[in-house]
Scaffold this motif. Structure first.
Motif, mmCIF file in Angstrom:
data_model
loop_
_atom_site.group_PDB
_atom_site.id
_atom_site.type_symbol
_atom_site.label_atom_id
_atom_site.label_comp_id
_atom_site.label_asym_id
_atom_site.label_seq_id
_atom_site.Cartn_x
_atom_site.Cartn_y
_atom_site.Cartn_z
ATOM 1 N N UNK A 52 0.872 -1.040 0.289
ATOM 2 C CA UNK A 52 0.416 -0.033 0.143
ATOM 3 C C UNK A 52 1.067 1.317 0.011
ATOM 4 N N UNK A 53 2.147 1.391 0.673
ATOM 5 C CA UNK A 53 2.202 2.191 0.332
ATOM 6 C C UNK A 53 3.996 2.878 -0.263
ATOM 7 N N UNK A 54 3.943 1.756 -1.160
ATOM 8 C CA UNK A 54 4.961 1.413 -2.379
ATOM 9 C C UNK A 54 4.539 2.040 -3.840
ATOM 10 N N UNK A 55 5.300 2.585 -4.413
ATOM 11 C CA UNK A 55 5.363 3.164 -5.777
ATOM 12 C C UNK A 55 5.317 2.539 -6.567
ATOM 13 N N UNK A 56 5.191 2.339 -7.197
ATOM 14 C CA UNK A 56 5.982 2.215 -8.976
ATOM 15 C C UNK A 56 7.649 2.048 -8.897
ATOM 16 N N UNK A 57 8.353 0.456 -10.012
ATOM 17 C CA UNK A 57 9.641 0.979 -9.871
ATOM 18 C C UNK A 57 9.336 2.185 -10.996
ATOM 19 N N UNK A 58 11.153 2.026 -11.729
ATOM 20 C CA UNK A 58 11.722 2.699 -12.523
ATOM 21 C C UNK A 58 11.307 2.115 -14.251
ATOM 22 N N UNK A 59 10.875 1.073 -14.214
ATOM 23 C CA UNK A 59 10.113 0.223 -15.934
ATOM 24 C C UNK A 59 9.044 -0.383 -15.259
ATOM 25 N N UNK A 60 8.374 -0.083 -14.696
ATOM 26 C CA UNK A 60 7.303 -0.317 -14.713
ATOM 27 C C UNK A 60 6.463 1.290 -15.192
ATOM 28 N N UNK A 61 6.937 2.007 -14.392
ATOM 29 C CA UNK A 61 6.630 3.123 -14.199
ATOM 30 C C UNK A 61 6.310 3.536 -16.279
ATOM 31 N N UNK A 62 8.087 3.603 -16.439
ATOM 32 C CA UNK A 62 8.296 3.843 -18.125
ATOM 33 C C UNK A 62 7.504 3.135 -18.894
ATOM 34 N N UNK A 63 6.988 1.469 -18.509
ATOM 35 C CA UNK A 63 6.256 1.133 -18.931
ATOM 36 C C UNK A 63 5.139 1.633 -18.668
ATOM 37 N N UNK A 64 4.243 2.188 -17.588
ATOM 38 C CA UNK A 64 2.500 2.783 -17.734
ATOM 39 C C UNK A 64 2.685 3.781 -18.464
ATOM 40 N N UNK A 65 4.067 4.105 -18.328
ATOM 41 C CA UNK A 65 3.771 5.496 -19.830
ATOM 42 C C UNK A 65 3.891 5.362 -20.711
ATOM 43 N N UNK A 66 4.539 5.052 -21.086
ATOM 44 C CA UNK A 66 4.178 3.987 -22.868
ATOM 45 C C UNK A 66 2.447 3.446 -23.017
ATOM 46 N N UNK A 67 2.035 2.856 -21.969
ATOM 47 C CA UNK A 67 0.845 2.800 -22.304
ATOM 48 C C UNK A 67 -0.149 4.250 -22.321
ATOM 49 N N UNK A 68 0.182 4.896 -21.473
ATOM 50 C CA UNK A 68 -0.677 6.412 -21.246
ATOM 51 C C UNK A 68 -0.130 7.139 -22.334
ATOM 52 N N UNK A 69 0.977 6.736 -23.194
ATOM 53 C CA UNK A 69 1.062 7.265 -24.459
ATOM 54 C C UNK A 69 0.424 6.988 -25.377
ATOM 55 N N UNK A 70 0.938 5.605 -25.530
ATOM 56 C CA UNK A 70 -0.320 4.685 -26.916
ATOM 57 C C UNK A 70 -1.715 5.358 -27.080
ATOM 58 N N UNK A 71 -2.257 5.199 -25.769
ATOM 59 C CA UNK A 71 -3.273 5.804 -25.320
ATOM 60 C C UNK A 71 -3.924 7.752 -25.937
ATOM 61 N N UNK A 72 -2.999 8.105 -26.002
ATOM 62 C CA UNK A 72 -2.920 9.603 -25.947
ATOM 63 C C UNK A 72 -2.604 8.908 -27.292
ATOM 64 N N UNK A 73 -1.706 9.004 -28.176
ATOM 65 C CA UNK A 73 -1.177 8.955 -29.805
ATOM 66 C C UNK A 73 -2.547 8.349 -30.581
#
Length: 92
Positions: free
Chosen positions: A57-78
């Motif tokens: 509950x108090x942990x955030x995404x790691x660097x690789x997972x956050x990059x994958x999430x950003x790629x997903x959001x960027x794909x949806x944006x595109x």
């Protein structure tokens, strides 16, 4: 509180890396919009990771997972820009 700050910092870097990995004509133009999409991707990755039990509950995404999430959001944006649902505010 430090978890949210960590997500923002990791999301910032992940957004820049996602932008470099996914070049295209309808990418969000501008540094701020790319950063916001990266941060949104980090929050999405954190939410999904916590929902499936990968993060506590108090942990955030790691660097690789956050990059994958950003790629997903960027794909949806595109896809939304390509289908003219939204306009790219930086392409004026």
């Amino acid at each position: 509180m430090s978890g949210i700050i960590w997500i923002i910092i990791v999301g910032f870097v992940a957004g820049i890396i996602a932008r470099l990995l996914s070049p295209g004509p309808n990418n969000p133009s501008g540094f701020i919009l790319t950063t916001v999409l990266g941060i949104a991707g980090a929050f999405v990755a954190t939410f999904i990771g916590q929902a499936i039990g990968h993060y506590g509950p108090n942990q955030g995404a790691g660097f690789i997972t956050a990059t994958i999430g950003a790629l997903v959001v960027l794909f949806i944006w595109n896809r939304l820009v390509a289908s003219h649902v939204i306009s790219d505010p930086g392409s004026r």
